[in-house]
Design an enzyme around this catalytic site. Sequence first.
Site, PDB file in Angstrom:
ATOM      1  N   GLY A 141       0.827  -1.211   0.000  1.00 52.95           N
ATOM      2  CA  GLY A 141       0.000   0.000   0.000  1.00 52.95           C
ATOM      3  C   GLY A 141       0.857   1.256   0.000  1.00 52.95           C
ATOM      4  O   GLY A 141       0.963   1.931   1.030  1.00 52.95           O
ATOM      5  N   TYR A 142       1.486   1.563  -1.123  1.00 51.48           N
ATOM      6  CA  TYR A 142       2.271   2.789  -1.265  1.00 51.48           C
ATOM      7  C   TYR A 142       1.459   3.843  -2.042  1.00 51.48           C
ATOM      8  O   TYR A 142       1.153   4.900  -1.528  1.00 51.48           O
ATOM      9  CB  TYR A 142       3.574   2.521  -2.030  1.00 51.48           C
ATOM     10  CG  TYR A 142       4.738   1.989  -1.208  1.00 51.48           C
ATOM     11  CD1 TYR A 142       4.547   1.332  -0.003  1.00 51.48           C
ATOM     12  CD2 TYR A 142       6.044   2.138  -1.670  1.00 51.48           C
ATOM     13  CE1 TYR A 142       5.629   0.843   0.724  1.00 51.48           C
ATOM     14  CE2 TYR A 142       7.126   1.652  -0.951  1.00 51.48           C
ATOM     15  CZ  TYR A 142       6.909   1.010   0.246  1.00 51.48           C
ATOM     16  OH  TYR A 142       7.988   0.533   0.953  1.00 51.48           O
ATOM     17  N   GLU A 178      12.765  -4.032  -4.682  1.00 51.00           N
ATOM     18  CA  GLU A 178      11.690  -4.255  -5.654  1.00 51.00           C
ATOM     19  C   GLU A 178      12.209  -4.071  -7.083  1.00 51.00           C
ATOM     20  O   GLU A 178      11.926  -4.871  -7.969  1.00 51.00           O
ATOM     21  CB  GLU A 178      10.540  -3.271  -5.377  1.00 51.00           C
ATOM     22  CG  GLU A 178       9.384  -3.399  -6.359  1.00 51.00           C
ATOM     23  CD  GLU A 178       8.237  -2.426  -6.053  1.00 51.00           C
ATOM     24  OE1 GLU A 178       8.312  -1.685  -5.066  1.00 51.00           O
ATOM     25  OE2 GLU A 178       7.276  -2.430  -6.835  1.00 51.00           O
ATOM     26  N   ASN A 236      10.076   4.566 -15.189  1.00 54.04           N
ATOM     27  CA  ASN A 236      11.462   4.639 -15.680  1.00 54.04           C
ATOM     28  C   ASN A 236      11.966   6.082 -15.737  1.00 54.04           C
ATOM     29  O   ASN A 236      13.161   6.330 -15.565  1.00 54.04           O
ATOM     30  CB  ASN A 236      11.558   3.950 -17.044  1.00 54.04           C
ATOM     31  CG  ASN A 236      11.570   2.439 -16.890  1.00 54.04           C
ATOM     32  OD1 ASN A 236      11.146   1.919 -15.864  1.00 54.04           O
ATOM     33  ND2 ASN A 236      12.065   1.741 -17.887  1.00 54.04           N
ATOM     34  N   GLU A 237      11.052   7.036 -15.956  1.00 54.08           N
ATOM     35  CA  GLU A 237      11.484   8.447 -15.939  1.00 54.08           C
ATOM     36  C   GLU A 237      12.000   8.808 -14.543  1.00 54.08           C
ATOM     37  O   GLU A 237      13.023   9.486 -14.399  1.00 54.08           O
ATOM     38  CB  GLU A 237      10.320   9.384 -16.320  1.00 54.08           C
ATOM     39  CG  GLU A 237       9.884   9.307 -17.777  1.00 54.08           C
ATOM     40  CD  GLU A 237       9.027   8.084 -18.087  1.00 54.08           C
ATOM     41  OE1 GLU A 237       8.539   7.430 -17.137  1.00 54.08           O
ATOM     42  OE2 GLU A 237       8.868   7.765 -19.280  1.00 54.08           O
TER      43      GLU A 237
HETATM   44  C1  LIG Z   1       0.455  -3.091 -13.042  1.00 55.66           C
HETATM   45  C2  LIG Z   1       0.748  -2.163 -11.883  1.00 55.66           C
HETATM   46  C3  LIG Z   1       0.837  -2.682 -10.601  1.00 55.66           C
HETATM   47  C4  LIG Z   1       1.078  -1.829  -9.513  1.00 55.66           C
HETATM   48  N1  LIG Z   1       1.083  -2.363  -8.243  1.00 55.66           N
HETATM   49  C5  LIG Z   1       1.239  -1.532  -7.187  1.00 55.66           C
HETATM   50  C6  LIG Z   1       1.155  -2.047  -5.843  1.00 55.66           C
HETATM   51  O1  LIG Z   1       0.960  -3.255  -5.631  1.00 55.66           O
HETATM   52  N2  LIG Z   1       1.267  -1.181  -4.817  1.00 55.66           N
HETATM   53  C7  LIG Z   1       1.495   0.156  -5.006  1.00 55.66           C
HETATM   54  O2  LIG Z   1       1.629   0.880  -4.029  1.00 55.66           O
HETATM   55  N3  LIG Z   1       1.563   0.683  -6.261  1.00 55.66           N
HETATM   56  C8  LIG Z   1       1.433  -0.129  -7.348  1.00 55.66           C
HETATM   57  N4  LIG Z   1       1.481   0.386  -8.624  1.00 55.66           N
HETATM   58  C9  LIG Z   1       1.570   1.845  -8.794  1.00 55.66           C
HETATM   59  C10 LIG Z   1       2.874   2.334  -9.373  1.00 55.66           C
HETATM   60  O3  LIG Z   1       3.899   2.308  -8.433  1.00 55.66           O
HETATM   61  C11 LIG Z   1       2.602   3.767  -9.909  1.00 55.66           C
HETATM   62  O4  LIG Z   1       1.722   3.622 -11.018  1.00 55.66           O
HETATM   63  C12 LIG Z   1       3.854   4.469 -10.344  1.00 55.66           C
HETATM   64  O5  LIG Z   1       4.647   4.800  -9.233  1.00 55.66           O
HETATM   65  C13 LIG Z   1       3.536   5.754 -11.152  1.00 55.66           C
HETATM   66  O6  LIG Z   1       2.664   6.572 -10.460  1.00 55.66           O
HETATM   67  P1  LIG Z   1       1.314   7.116 -11.161  1.00 55.66           P
HETATM   68  O7  LIG Z   1       0.595   5.967 -11.784  1.00 55.66           O
HETATM   69  O8  LIG Z   1       0.583   7.937 -10.161  1.00 55.66           O
HETATM   70  O9  LIG Z   1       1.796   8.040 -12.375  1.00 55.66           O
HETATM   71  P2  LIG Z   1       2.278   9.565 -12.275  1.00 55.66           P
HETATM   72  O10 LIG Z   1       3.160   9.742 -11.105  1.00 55.66           O
HETATM   73  O11 LIG Z   1       1.071  10.436 -12.372  1.00 55.66           O
HETATM   74  O12 LIG Z   1       3.155   9.721 -13.595  1.00 55.66           O
HETATM   75  C14 LIG Z   1       2.575   9.921 -14.884  1.00 55.66           C
HETATM   76  C15 LIG Z   1       3.711  10.068 -15.898  1.00 55.66           C
HETATM   77  O13 LIG Z   1       4.495  11.252 -15.605  1.00 55.66           O
HETATM   78  C16 LIG Z   1       5.862  10.901 -15.434  1.00 55.66           C
HETATM   79  N5  LIG Z   1       6.461  11.704 -14.357  1.00 55.66           N
HETATM   80  C17 LIG Z   1       5.921  11.960 -13.152  1.00 55.66           C
HETATM   81  N6  LIG Z   1       6.745  12.721 -12.399  1.00 55.66           N
HETATM   82  C18 LIG Z   1       7.867  12.935 -13.147  1.00 55.66           C
HETATM   83  C19 LIG Z   1       9.101  13.618 -12.919  1.00 55.66           C
HETATM   84  N7  LIG Z   1       9.361  14.220 -11.766  1.00 55.66           N
HETATM   85  N8  LIG Z   1      10.039  13.604 -13.905  1.00 55.66           N
HETATM   86  C20 LIG Z   1       9.805  12.982 -15.081  1.00 55.66           C
HETATM   87  N9  LIG Z   1       8.635  12.317 -15.365  1.00 55.66           N
HETATM   88  C21 LIG Z   1       7.680  12.284 -14.398  1.00 55.66           C
HETATM   89  C22 LIG Z   1       5.866   9.428 -15.063  1.00 55.66           C
HETATM   90  O14 LIG Z   1       7.070   8.793 -15.435  1.00 55.66           O
HETATM   91  C23 LIG Z   1       4.687   8.887 -15.877  1.00 55.66           C
HETATM   92  O15 LIG Z   1       5.091   8.611 -17.196  1.00 55.66           O
HETATM   93  C24 LIG Z   1       1.257  -0.441  -9.731  1.00 55.66           C
HETATM   94  C25 LIG Z   1       1.199   0.075 -11.033  1.00 55.66           C
HETATM   95  C26 LIG Z   1       0.943  -0.764 -12.102  1.00 55.66           C
HETATM   96  C27 LIG Z   1       0.865  -0.181 -13.494  1.00 55.66           C
END
Ligand SMILES: Cc1cc2nc3c(=O)[nH]c(=O)nc-3n(C[C@H](O)[C@H](O)[C@H](O)COP(=O)(O)OP(=O)(O)OC[C@H]3O[C@@H](n4cnc5c(N)ncnc54)[C@H](O)[C@@H]3O)c2cc1C
Length: 393
Positions: free
Chosen positions: A126-127, A243, A379-380
């Site tokens: 739950g992050y 991870e 990856n960003e």
């Molecule tokens: C299949 C799947 C399973 C997952 N499972 C879990 C889980 O079990 N538990 C959990 O806690 N989370 C989970 N996640 C969540 C995952 O960790 C987040 O989706 C991820 O950290 C990205 O956050 P976001 O989706 O809010 O995208 P955002 O943070 O809104 O990012 C959107 C886009 O903007 C880019 N971006 C954002 N900030 C910057 C920056 N500062 N510089 C450059 N580019 C930037 C990102 O790279 C991305 O392309 C899962 C995600 C997926 C897809």
Amino acid sequence: MDTTLSTTDLEFRDDVRAFFAKAAPEKSQQLINNPDTYKQGVIQWQKQLFEQGWVAPFWPREYGGAGWTVTQSYIYECERVTANAPDVVPFGLKMVGPVIYTYGNDEQKARFLPGILNGNDWWCQGYSEPGAGSDLAALKTRADRDGDDYIVNGSKIWTTYAQYADWIFCLVRTDHSGRPQQGISFLLIDMKTPGITISPIRSINGVHSLNEVHFDNVRVPLANRIGEEGQGWTYAKSLLAHERTVIARVADSKSRLDRLRELATRERQGGRPMIEDEAFRARFTAIKVDLMALEYMELRVLAAMANNQSPGAESSLLKIRGTEIQQALHELTIELAGVYGGMIAGDSATAADLGHDFGDQARKDFMYGRASTIFGGSNEIQKNIIAKRVLGL
Ligand SMILES: Cc1cc2nc3c(=O)[nH]c(=O)nc-3n(C[C@H](O)[C@H](O)[C@H](O)COP(=O)(O)OP(=O)(O)OC[C@H]3O[C@@H](n4cnc5c(N)ncnc54)[C@H](O)[C@@H]3O)c2cc1C
């Protein structure tokens, strides 16, 4: 780092082969492939590994780890992929387990580590929250003290397999003053606690693995906090490094590359096997070279971990290259499938209906594979980490 196979290593490899031959992992894999029996299959396989003493290669022996050398871990992983044996689900064994034995107190270790090892407790992570993904420190789920408990309110999102989980490890805000990274604490929460509800999220491939988890006045004992109040960010970061290392999946990509070569030797265009097509070969070879380089990088990180060093910022490099290679493999495989890779559920026929044996799987892998450059920190964001911590920019 020494990866030459000594006599002891060769004996170990034979032991691993003998174990896989006897353990019949394909039975668990069949259960895992069916969403209705997925959880049963995972637990069944984990229990077999536990009984063998191999469920947690990297944990210190004193906590039930296998105590393998880096070469043994590498051998195991190669043999596992060759035997088509399932991987373990990472949330307990590869994520919260190391946090508990590193930062938890003795009672927490005694209470939680056995259930993680023997597969009795299923954990989820739950992050992420709506509004706190890449910017994780913006998380808002709050935990307010009330006597010997915290009262937790808020929502987590993208929680993989929350629907199966007995426990969730959560980042929560316990202090609202100061920098956002301060005031975050790391809590272990029993999923049966009143006030927790789960809403499913269905993915583009039709699978239900993701969820939202809502906390409405959920009472959590202070005793379930790992380490110091307000230090959760430090513990969370060490977990994320583990991870990311796991996400590279080098052995899995090597096996996919072998399979791709087989398919490209079989599939023909203009009467010639695709593997003889110059453009195809160039892309295939580029992936192979990248994968070899990644394998050595992974071995270096594994060697460091075997010496009790944290994987650190190198895990970001592994994550980026590992997931880029996975996606390149998915793309080349779906292109090789041609029109059969584009048939989607709801079409009048699937690729399998038309006698094509890899189009459906290529499409599923391609779709799910899009997520690999997002989860575990996009990856960003990994590039930002490398810029700051490795290049000092
Ligand atoms: C299949 C799947 C399973 C997952 N499972 C879990 C889980 O079990 N538990 C959990 O806690 N989370 C989970 N996640 C969540 C995952 O960790 C987040 O989706 C991820 O950290 C990205 O956050 P976001 O989706 O809010 O995208 P955002 O943070 O809104 O990012 C959107 C886009 O903007 C880019 N971006 C954002 N900030 C910057 C920056 N500062 N510089 C450059 N580019 C930037 C990102 O790279 C991305 O392309 C899962 C995600 C997926 C897809």
